[in-house]
Design a protein around this motif. Sequence first.
Motif, mmCIF file in Angstrom:
data_model
loop_
_atom_site.group_PDB
_atom_site.id
_atom_site.type_symbol
_atom_site.label_atom_id
_atom_site.label_comp_id
_atom_site.label_asym_id
_atom_site.label_seq_id
_atom_site.Cartn_x
_atom_site.Cartn_y
_atom_site.Cartn_z
ATOM 1 N N ASN A 136 -10.239 16.778 -15.078
ATOM 2 C CA ASN A 136 -11.514 17.131 -15.729
ATOM 3 C C ASN A 136 -11.583 18.628 -16.039
ATOM 4 O OD1 ASN A 136 -12.217 14.453 -15.430
ATOM 5 N ND2 ASN A 136 -13.237 14.800 -13.478
ATOM 6 N N ARG A 181 -4.393 19.517 -14.403
ATOM 7 C CA ARG A 181 -5.853 19.630 -14.339
ATOM 8 C C ARG A 181 -6.499 18.239 -14.263
ATOM 9 N NH1 ARG A 181 -3.795 22.496 -18.407
ATOM 10 N NH2 ARG A 181 -4.577 21.078 -19.999
ATOM 11 N N TYR A 208 -2.212 20.313 -3.537
ATOM 12 C CA TYR A 208 -3.317 19.401 -3.894
ATOM 13 C C TYR A 208 -3.041 17.952 -3.493
ATOM 14 C CZ TYR A 208 -0.495 18.900 -8.205
ATOM 15 O OH TYR A 208 0.515 18.716 -9.110
ATOM 16 N N GLN A 267 -10.348 21.014 -14.396
ATOM 17 C CA GLN A 267 -10.214 21.851 -13.196
ATOM 18 C C GLN A 267 -8.747 21.951 -12.811
ATOM 19 O OE1 GLN A 267 -12.986 23.537 -12.337
ATOM 20 N NE2 GLN A 267 -13.671 22.483 -10.505
ATOM 21 N N TYR A 268 -8.230 23.163 -12.734
ATOM 22 C CA TYR A 268 -6.834 23.397 -12.396
ATOM 23 C C TYR A 268 -6.580 23.002 -10.937
ATOM 24 C CZ TYR A 268 -2.592 26.117 -11.459
ATOM 25 O OH TYR A 268 -1.334 26.510 -11.072
ATOM 26 N N ASP A 301 -12.845 10.257 -15.684
ATOM 27 C CA ASP A 301 -11.986 11.364 -15.242
ATOM 28 C C ASP A 301 -10.745 11.430 -16.126
ATOM 29 O OD1 ASP A 301 -13.715 11.945 -13.190
ATOM 30 O OD2 ASP A 301 -12.663 10.702 -11.729
#
Lengths: 219, 97
Positions: A64, A62, A72, A66-67, A3
């Motif tokens: 990987n 991000r 989060y 992905q935003y 990752d």
Amino acid sequence: MNDILEFDGIELQYGARTILSGIYMKCPVGNIIGILGRNGSGKSSLLKVVFGSLRVPVRSVRVNGQYLAGDYMKKRIIAYLPQEDLIPPNMPLQRALRLFDVDKRHILEYFPEAEPFLSLRSRELSGGYRRIIEAIMILHSKATFCLLDEPFTGVMPVHIEVLQHVLAQAKERKGIILTDHLYRQVLSTADHLYILSDGRTFAVKDPEDLVARGYVHAL
Amino acid sequence: MAAIFTFYQNFLYPSAAVNLYCCYVIIDEGSGWYGLALFWLKVFTIPMLGALFHLSRAERLHFFHNLGYSTHRLYTLTALFDLGIWLLLVIITAQLV
């Protein structure tokens, strides 16, 4: 594939003063990234922005590719050790470990002398003991990435060695970003180093860059 | 839930004082129209306590952020928890008098 945590496009201003503007950094699992910088250069703010506790109008974090949008934190992908004490003063350490879902054996494995402290409240510990226990707790949390703000500060040399050992073990399953003014410890721990200056990150290829960027007078 | 209860302990004493005062008023005056006034008293004190905490001890929030609670979510859930306890106490007290 490991990752990867990446962030850029972070803009932070306090009044007319720009703190962060040209940031790019990536942290793959298996790496320790060190950030150095003068006081007030925005190191702590950067970690808070990436963690999600400091909201800024513009940022791109991000994992990987992905935003990470919105709130989060609840995904618990990133853990953060703040510069201040992490565990609330009235909280017994055992309860803190339980809430973090960290087995006390992880603490005792590296730090057996902590056994009698685990039943105490956080405020009953000396600052150095509290700091190392908090750092080990963060490094054993479920998060894939750990951001550590001054983990070595206030910790006595023999425990710094313990913490460096824990960091070396933890990086096998995590990506770690740390910042501290004890730059020799950061130099010896980090796989990659950046210096934060004028709101921008610069990769440090050679320790001499620290002198060139005005972080130290001489090595 | 354990995290919310742990965070709520920061407000336990002042919140309990407000709750007990509300119960006292209901015992003393009956539940009638006071119920609504006491509800607004409670609704007013919850953000007051939250603001006081935020101004003086905001650094303690990092612990709860690490447990997956954003500041907004933490305060909202704790306020609802506090209001729930108040409501329960008020209903029990009103039924007893």
